[in-house]
Design a protein around this motif. Structure first.
Motif, PDB file in Angstrom:
ATOM      1  N   PRO A 122       0.709  -1.404   0.029  1.00 38.59           N
ATOM      2  CA  PRO A 122       0.095   0.081   0.118  1.00 38.59           C
ATOM      3  C   PRO A 122       0.904   1.363  -0.045  1.00 38.59           C
ATOM      4  N   VAL A 123       0.087   2.275  -0.331  1.00 38.97           N
ATOM      5  CA  VAL A 123       0.841   3.433  -0.020  1.00 38.97           C
ATOM      6  C   VAL A 123       1.233   3.729   1.576  1.00 38.97           C
ATOM      7  N   SER A 124       1.989   5.057   1.705  1.00 39.09           N
ATOM      8  CA  SER A 124       2.032   5.239   3.198  1.00 39.09           C
ATOM      9  C   SER A 124       1.801   6.599   3.276  1.00 39.09           C
ATOM     10  N   SER A 125       1.753   7.140   4.673  1.00 44.43           N
ATOM     11  CA  SER A 125       1.793   8.691   4.922  1.00 44.43           C
ATOM     12  C   SER A 125       0.547   9.347   4.233  1.00 44.43           C
ATOM     13  N   VAL A 126      -0.587   8.723   4.305  1.00 49.21           N
ATOM     14  CA  VAL A 126      -1.679   9.545   3.782  1.00 49.21           C
ATOM     15  C   VAL A 126      -2.059  10.749   4.535  1.00 49.21           C
ATOM     16  N   VAL A 127      -2.397  11.831   3.828  1.00 48.84           N
ATOM     17  CA  VAL A 127      -2.751  13.197   4.652  1.00 48.84           C
ATOM     18  C   VAL A 127      -3.601  13.771   4.164  1.00 48.84           C
ATOM     19  N   SER A 184      -4.327  -2.284  -4.619  1.00 51.14           N
ATOM     20  CA  SER A 184      -3.754  -2.442  -3.336  1.00 51.14           C
ATOM     21  C   SER A 184      -4.746  -2.253  -2.208  1.00 51.14           C
ATOM     22  N   THR A 185      -4.365  -2.580  -0.928  1.00 56.75           N
ATOM     23  CA  THR A 185      -5.078  -2.229   0.168  1.00 56.75           C
ATOM     24  C   THR A 185      -5.133  -0.787   0.503  1.00 56.75           C
ATOM     25  N   GLY A 186      -6.215  -0.183   0.835  1.00 55.16           N
ATOM     26  CA  GLY A 186      -6.184   1.364   0.893  1.00 55.16           C
ATOM     27  C   GLY A 186      -5.756   1.781   2.303  1.00 55.16           C
ATOM     28  N   VAL A 187      -5.312   2.933   2.255  1.00 56.25           N
ATOM     29  CA  VAL A 187      -4.636   3.581   3.645  1.00 56.25           C
ATOM     30  C   VAL A 187      -5.649   5.062   3.564  1.00 56.25           C
ATOM     31  N   THR A 188      -6.110   5.292   4.834  1.00 50.93           N
ATOM     32  CA  THR A 188      -6.974   6.401   4.924  1.00 50.93           C
ATOM     33  C   THR A 188      -6.504   7.327   5.870  1.00 50.93           C
ATOM     34  N   ASP A 189      -7.093   8.495   5.906  1.00 51.51           N
ATOM     35  CA  ASP A 189      -7.040   9.840   6.600  1.00 51.51           C
ATOM     36  C   ASP A 189      -8.241  10.454   6.779  1.00 51.51           C
ATOM     37  N   SER A 190      -8.500  11.425   7.565  1.00 52.37           N
ATOM     38  CA  SER A 190      -9.685  12.039   7.555  1.00 52.37           C
ATOM     39  C   SER A 190      -9.197  13.486   7.857  1.00 52.37           C
TER      40      SER A 190
END
Length: 657
Positions: A470-475, A553-559
């Protein structure tokens, strides 16, 4: 060496006489692979040459069909290829190839296509967690939910006490399904959630094992009649298998209707041969699950077979390995070798082992001690032998892979009946394949035990092949009326990224990036007022022995919290919704320009950005207007947002009195 025995048997089979020839288990499988030419709409099926085959018959159907709609060809036994020129480009088809030999019939199945679109939304999953485990594994279970949500599932979670009855668990599932039948697809039991028992059966053939067996599929059979008044049998050597009227164990030995929901279970209670406690074993499982999904472990794309039954009167249990593995990893990547000594040092994504069994082991394969002491470098495994398919007992061999050190995440008792995993080559989940194997109406060669209540998956039902890091450091950061989303690139090669948004952390995520984002940033210009949850997923074109599909890929989240001034809000440009009258006083009608089989959620925000109305609409048909009450709303400018499977549609709404 087992591999040498297999080669010798194949060589001997060349010397065919009028009396017969030596058979090996692989004779009962047609090991299929496919190449696809999407430009001209052509699928070429291939299988190893069989010197004693007399004929092959090729059938085709669509994935959703339960019968082979077309008989495409009858071929001589010397053939090992079939070219289908009657397909539509970039579509998917399922094939059966039946092989005739002088004294047996073999079968192969493949689901193939090319450039199949990604599966972005998979449905709702009901996660049922043993409440004691839930309090002790808070963080790992939160990570599990993030990972499952990141693969396109919305999640409904219930933490249930160990004392809750089977009927009470079923009631929870039925209520969730009734609330949203078009979306609820899967149930994941984590920990020792109540175990249903049903039937008067002994699929392993032992008279002292006739009675009720664990029947997790009861939770997914929502319309079947599971009575508890007819079976009266206390002859089994294990009292847990006794079944008498009114004891809470059900009568049917086969599915009472159709299994509606995919079911999987991770239950590691009462495994004293392992040095860790139940909580420790479950924590280790969750660590492995996350590591696999995020591509931190990279097992070799190959299959291992440890066959200690052989042909066994024509049942050829290990054909489950030969038949499935060719479509999943390729014919040239299947090895016959010893299960434990090989998997301690070499990794295989898939494995199969069988032998005469007991509750804690199988002859020629190993025992619970091997799983407790050895590293097992396989992810998806099948085991078969007597007794241990009845899995709700101490140190059970079928549950043991999940507790082991290494990679193992799923296990199935495959042989009575056979299992079908070939859809996983193009991105399906193992839960779907479990559901398919449980409901098999005769579409696939099944062997003994078809539709038995004992058919169950040990493991996470949402797992798939081909994970992408997955990606990383989602902001996600709000700026005025926009939200900027940034991330760090995945370490795997991808074509780009999709960005999704939801109003709930484990809800339905709708894609808001119309096209693949090739950079590392995206701006959402039409966020909803309140908390917005953003998810980023990388996408690659996955090549397999069955074709190709676009893999996410598995998703990575932020709000991000957004405060919207309705007067300044920019309406979305997404078409598809007419609202009238506008201005409106007491009610407003919604008319969609296309059908929305998944329905949608309507949210209305007042001039301060506060949500004042939420309404979930069922399956939407474009010729039906849907009316929303505006009673008791103050005059002013409002914002109406429709959250559809294809994106969010926003419109300004003037309310007058």
């Amino acid at each position: 060496m087992k591999a040498n025995r297999f080669i010798l048997a194949c060589l001997l089979s060349l010397f065919v006489t009028g009396i017969g020839y030596p058979q090996v288990t692989s004779d009962y499988a047609v090991m299929l692979t496919a190449t696809i030419d999407s430009g001209v709409g052509r699928i070429t099926l291939k299988w190893p040459h069989d010197p004693v085959a007399t004929a092959f018959t090729v059938y085709r159907k669509l994935k959703s069909s339960t019968t082979w709609d077309l008989t495409l060809a009858s071929l001589p036994g010397s053939d090992s290829t079939y070219i289908d020129n009657t397909v539509i480009a970039d579509s998917a088809y399922e094939y059966q190839v039946q092989k005739n030999e002088p004294s047996l019939t073999g079968y192969g199945y493949i689901y193939c296509g090319t450039h199949l679109p990604p599966t972005e939304y998979r449905g709702k999953l009901i996660l049922l967690v043993d409440s004691v485990i839930g309090t002790q594994l808070t963080q790992p279970l939160t990570q599990l939910m993030k990972d499952i949500s990141g693969d396109g599932w919305a999640i409904v979670r219930h933490d249930v006490s160990s004392g809750i009855s089977v009927e009470e668990v079923k009631t929870l599932i039925e209520a969730d399904y009734a609330a949203d039948p078009s979306n609820v697809k899967c149930v994941f039991l984590f920990g020792h959630v109540a175990v249903p028992y049903s039937g008067d059966l002994n699929p392993d053939g032992h008279p002292d094992h006739l009675g009720a067996w664990p029947a997790d599929l009861f939770y997914g059979d929502l319309y079947g009649d599971y009575t508890d008044q007819y079976v009266d049998d206390t002859g089994a050597s294990r009292p847990d298998n006794w079944n008498v009227p009114g004891d809470g164990k059900y009568d049917p030995s086969n599915i009472a209707s159709l299994v509606n929901l995919q079911i999987g279970r991770v239950d590691l209670r009462d495994m004293p041969s392992f040095p860790s406690s139940e909580v420790g074993l479950l924590a280790k499982y969750l660590f492995k699950d996350h590591a696999y999904r995020t591509h931190q472990i990279t097992p070799q794309l190959r299959g291992l077979i440890d066959d200690n039954f052989g042909v066994h009167g024509g049942e050829a249990f290990a054909a489950n390995g030969w038949r499935n593995f060719s479509t999943l990893v390729g014919t040239q990547h299947i090895d016959e070798a010893d299960y434990f000594t090989t998997l301690q040092h070499q990794s295989y994504l898939w494995s199969y082992a069988c032998g005469g069994g007991w509750y804690q082991g199988a002859d020629g394969v190993g025992s619970i001690t091997d799983f407790a002491n050895d590293t097992v470098l396989t992810v998806f495994t099948m085991l078969f032998g007597s007794y241990f398919g009845d899995w709700d007992n101490q140190d059970n061999f079928l549950r043991a892979p999940l507790a082991s050190t290494g990679y193992a995440l799923t296990c199935a008792w495959a042989g009575r009946p056979n299992w079908q995993f070939h859809h996983m080559a193009l991105g399906e989940t193992i839960g779907y394949c479990t559901w398919l194997s449980q409901n098999n109406p005769g579409t696939y060669v099944s062997g003994y035990g078809r539709n038995g209540v004992h058919v169950a998956l040990m493991g996470d039902p949402t797992l798939r092949m081909h994970p992408i890091a997955p990606v990383s450091s989602v902001v996600a950061a709000a700026h005025d009326h926009d939200v900027g989303v940034t991330w760090q690139a995945t370490t795997d090669p991808v074509l780009g990224y999709y960005v999704y948004r939801s109003t709930e952390p484990y809800g339905i995520y709708s894609r808001i990036s119309t096209h693949l984002v090739t950079g590392l940033a995206f701006t959402d210009s039409t966020p909803a007022s309140g908390v917005n949850y953003y998810m980023v997923r990388g996408m690659a074109l996955q090549q397999t022995p069955s074709g190709s599909y676009y893999n996410l890929s598995t998703g990575v989240t932020d709000s991000a919290m957004v405060y919207i001034s309705i007067a300044d809000f920019r309406e979305s440009t997404v078409p598809g919704l007419l609202i009238y009258p506008n201005p409106a006083s007491s009610r407003v009608n919604l008319q969609f320009s296309k059908d929305l089989p998944g329905g949608c959620r309507i949210r209305i925000f007042d001039p301060t950005g506060r949500e004042v109305i939420t309404s979930d609409l069922p399956e939407i048909r474009k010729y039906l207007p849907y009316s929303i009450s505006l009673d008791a709303q103050s005059p002013g400018l409002y914002l109406l947002s429709a959250y559809t499977p294809e994106g969010v549609i926003t419109r300004k709404l003037q309310i007058v009195r």
